[in-house]
Design an enzyme around this catalytic site. Structure first.
Site, mmCIF file in Angstrom:
data_model
loop_
_atom_site.group_PDB
_atom_site.id
_atom_site.type_symbol
_atom_site.label_atom_id
_atom_site.label_comp_id
_atom_site.label_asym_id
_atom_site.label_seq_id
_atom_site.Cartn_x
_atom_site.Cartn_y
_atom_site.Cartn_z
ATOM 1 N N GLU A 99 54.600 32.206 99.396
ATOM 2 C CA GLU A 99 53.825 32.245 98.095
ATOM 3 C C GLU A 99 53.070 31.037 98.093
ATOM 4 O O GLU A 99 51.662 31.041 97.697
ATOM 5 C CB GLU A 99 54.488 32.364 96.916
ATOM 6 C CG GLU A 99 55.122 33.792 96.707
ATOM 7 C CD GLU A 99 56.121 33.738 95.431
ATOM 8 O OE1 GLU A 99 56.134 32.878 94.560
ATOM 9 O OE2 GLU A 99 56.962 34.587 95.198
ATOM 10 N N HIS A 104 57.900 24.498 102.327
ATOM 11 C CA HIS A 104 58.943 24.110 101.501
ATOM 12 C C HIS A 104 60.271 24.785 102.018
ATOM 13 O O HIS A 104 60.323 25.850 102.268
ATOM 14 C CB HIS A 104 58.556 24.640 99.877
ATOM 15 C CG HIS A 104 58.210 25.833 99.759
ATOM 16 N ND1 HIS A 104 56.764 26.303 100.313
ATOM 17 C CD2 HIS A 104 58.792 26.848 99.758
ATOM 18 C CE1 HIS A 104 56.661 27.617 99.951
ATOM 19 N NE2 HIS A 104 57.719 28.064 99.613
#
Ligand code: AMP
Length: 119
Positions: A99, A104
């Site tokens: 997203e 991350h």
């Protein structure tokens, strides 16, 4: 390629609030806003890398090492997940449904996580 206006770039610049869990020269860690387990933390590199492919292709050795050491440090020393175990998850590109286009690593744990993927 790297969008400097992405959500996590804004978090790194302090333009969007987050709760610091860990911070060093190479990495920043903060709680996921929509936790999928009792512990769900995101670790992001300080550098402008879209995903793991980007970091490992274009990051310096110091950035790659520093980032991966930070992930391990947060899981072991900050979150104390070594004994019970934990899952590291990185979405990378379209098929993963990533997203936010800033690398991350999800650190997920705190209970039994079940199978890796839902069918
Ligand atoms: P991914 O699907 O791997 O790109 O994961 C993006 C993650 O960012 C999701 O788990 C979201 O819950 C999380 N997220 C979105 N906005 C925020 C925010 N402002 N602070 C913390 N986590 C966020």
């Amino acid at each position: 390629m790297y969008d400097t206006e992405n959500l996590f770039a804004k978090i790194l610049r302090g333009e969007i609030p987050s709760t610091e869990i860990y911070d060093d020269e190479y990495a920043y860690a903060f709680p996921d806003i929509n936790p999928q387990a009792p512990i769900h933390v995101l670790v992001i590199p300080k550098g402008p890398y879209v995903d793991m492919g980007d970091l490992t292709a274009n990051g310096t050795d110091a950035e790659i090492t520093g980032f991966m050491r930070a992930v391990g440090h947060v899981a072991r020393e900050v979150l104390a997940l070594e004994e019970g175990g934990y899952r590291l998850l990185v979405n990378n590109g379209p098929d993963s449904n990533q997203e936010v286009p800033h690398l991350h690593v999800h650190i997920v744990g705190g209970h039994n996580l079940g199978p890796l993927l839902s069918k």
